[in-house]
Design a protein around this motif. Structure first.
Motif, PDB file in Angstrom:
ATOM      1  N   UNK A 147       0.803  -1.236   0.000  1.00  0.00           N
ATOM      2  CA  UNK A 147       0.000   0.000   0.000  1.00  0.00           C
ATOM      3  C   UNK A 147       0.832   1.281   0.000  1.00  0.00           C
ATOM      4  N   UNK A 148       1.992   1.263   0.660  1.00  0.00           N
ATOM      5  CA  UNK A 148       2.833   2.471   0.671  1.00  0.00           C
ATOM      6  C   UNK A 148       3.292   2.791  -0.754  1.00  0.00           C
ATOM      7  N   UNK A 149       3.693   1.756  -1.490  1.00  0.00           N
ATOM      8  CA  UNK A 149       4.156   1.973  -2.860  1.00  0.00           C
ATOM      9  C   UNK A 149       2.989   2.421  -3.749  1.00  0.00           C
ATOM     10  N   UNK A 150       1.776   1.922  -3.452  1.00  0.00           N
ATOM     11  CA  UNK A 150       0.607   2.387  -4.215  1.00  0.00           C
ATOM     12  C   UNK A 150       0.388   3.882  -3.946  1.00  0.00           C
ATOM     13  N   UNK A 151       0.629   4.296  -2.696  1.00  0.00           N
ATOM     14  CA  UNK A 151       0.492   5.726  -2.363  1.00  0.00           C
ATOM     15  C   UNK A 151       1.569   6.551  -3.076  1.00  0.00           C
ATOM     16  N   UNK A 152       2.806   6.036  -3.086  1.00  0.00           N
ATOM     17  CA  UNK A 152       3.894   6.754  -3.793  1.00  0.00           C
ATOM     18  C   UNK A 152       3.476   7.009  -5.240  1.00  0.00           C
ATOM     19  N   UNK A 153       2.976   5.951  -5.854  1.00  0.00           N
ATOM     20  CA  UNK A 153       2.596   6.030  -7.259  1.00  0.00           C
ATOM     21  C   UNK A 153       1.407   6.974  -7.443  1.00  0.00           C
ATOM     22  N   UNK A 154       0.436   6.878  -6.517  1.00  0.00           N
ATOM     23  CA  UNK A 154      -0.746   7.743  -6.586  1.00  0.00           C
ATOM     24  C   UNK A 154      -0.356   9.216  -6.518  1.00  0.00           C
ATOM     25  N   UNK A 155       0.597   9.527  -5.627  1.00  0.00           N
ATOM     26  CA  UNK A 155       1.043  10.924  -5.491  1.00  0.00           C
ATOM     27  C   UNK A 155       1.704  11.396  -6.784  1.00  0.00           C
ATOM     28  N   UNK A 156       2.541  10.521  -7.349  1.00  0.00           N
ATOM     29  CA  UNK A 156       3.219  10.885  -8.616  1.00  0.00           C
ATOM     30  C   UNK A 156       2.202  11.124  -9.722  1.00  0.00           C
ATOM     31  N   UNK A 157       1.219  10.230  -9.818  1.00  0.00           N
ATOM     32  CA  UNK A 157       0.219  10.357 -10.889  1.00  0.00           C
ATOM     33  C   UNK A 157      -0.561  11.655 -10.746  1.00  0.00           C
ATOM     34  N   UNK A 158      -0.893  11.997  -9.511  1.00  0.00           N
ATOM     35  CA  UNK A 158      -1.673  13.231  -9.305  1.00  0.00           C
ATOM     36  C   UNK A 158      -0.834  14.464  -9.632  1.00  0.00           C
ATOM     37  N   UNK A 159       0.447  14.404  -9.241  1.00  0.00           N
ATOM     38  CA  UNK A 159       1.323  15.547  -9.547  1.00  0.00           C
ATOM     39  C   UNK A 159       1.423  15.715 -11.067  1.00  0.00           C
TER      40      UNK A 159
END
Ligand code: SF4
Ligand code: SF4
Length: 272
Positions: A147-159
């Protein structure tokens, strides 16, 4: 390490030299966690160097659980998460940011793995205030998902999509926060690092590297710009990289007396 210890070392010292001063590794194949096994980075490059923010080096065997997990390809992490996450929400219920009252809910972010075309932006908003502590991935998830890596990716995608987070409700501490603290002994067991636990008191060790590589970006903001040329003689404490006064950043300094061997936009190398 054969002789784990704490000691002063000049900024820019290669990890190779630091590990030698700690007696060398007890195994041939290993990885180095820089500044912690949960929030730090993993490297296999012993020519990488100490910066002013390095919090310590932790050496673990190459086949250690934490290294195996960290080196799994992202596409594999996503595939496993997409098929195996049962939305139990343990990752969220243990999340220290969620317990503080911030709108972080990693179990919802995990849904973005299954809705990449239609729902990424909806589910990824629950990642924005994640501080990447790693507790959900390394402790809370009973299925060893990411889940942490999913959050990392989610933040990148939103940026990348130019989306900005908006807090929609007041920040209120969760009533169960105090009862969901994670005991360190249990965390160590879960991370499989118990056997390496030992005191490393400060020791007077003479660390005199033959050369140091001073990185121009060791801080938040703009990288410093080198202000010395190749062949120049520099003194310990001399400014070797500057940040313009109007910009956020910090000057960087020579950590030893010596001669500048190489200058690039990223670093200044000094030979003792
Ligand atoms: S704890 Fe693991 S299985 Fe449960 S919701 Fe989070 S990622 Fe999914
Ligand atoms: S990594 Fe992010 S989502 Fe996971 S527990 Fe830490 S703050 Fe919460």
């Amino acid at each position: 390490m054969k002789e784990p210890k704490s000691f002063w070392a000049p900024v820019g010292t290669p990890f190779r030299d630091l590990l030698a001063l700690a007696g060398g590794a007890t195994v041939d194949q290993f990885g180095v966690f820089v500044s912690g096994v949960m929030m730090g980075t993993l490297t296999f490059d012993l020519d990488d160097v100490l910066t002013k923010t390095t919090g310590g080096l932790i050496v673990l065997p190459r086949d250690h659980y934490l290294i195996t997990r960290r080196t799994r390809p992202r596409v594999e992490m996503n595939r496993i998460g997409k098929s195996a996450c049962d939305q139990c929400s343990y990752c969220t219920e243990f999340c220290p940011r969620y317990l503080l009252g911030y709108e972080v809910q990693p179990h919802k972010v995990m849904r973005s793995l299954g809705f990449t075309v239609t729902g990424g932006n909806i589910w990824n908003q629950w990642a924005e205030l994640c501080c990447a502590c790693g507790l959900c991935t390394l402790y809370a998830c009973p299925e060893d998902l990411y889940p942490k890596e999913a959050c990392d990716q989610g933040k990148q995608d939103r940026r990348a999509a130019g989306l900005k987070f908006e807090q929609t409700r007041p920040v209120e501490v969760h009533p169960m926060k105090e009862y969901r603290r994670v005991p360190l002994s249990q965390l160590r067991r879960r991370l499989q690092i118990e056997e390496y636990e030992q005191a490393t008191p400060f020791q007077e060790v003479e660390c005199r590297p033959a050369a140091v590589r001073i990185k121009m970006l060791q801080h938040t903001g703009q990288p410093a710009v080198p202000v010395v040329g190749e062949g120049a003689k520099v003194k310990l404490g001399q400014v070797v990289g500057r940040v313009e006064d109007s910009k956020l950043g910090a000057h960087v300094h020579a950590s030893i007396d010596g001669k500048v061997r190489k200058v690039t936009p990223e670093c200044v190398e000094i030979v003792a």
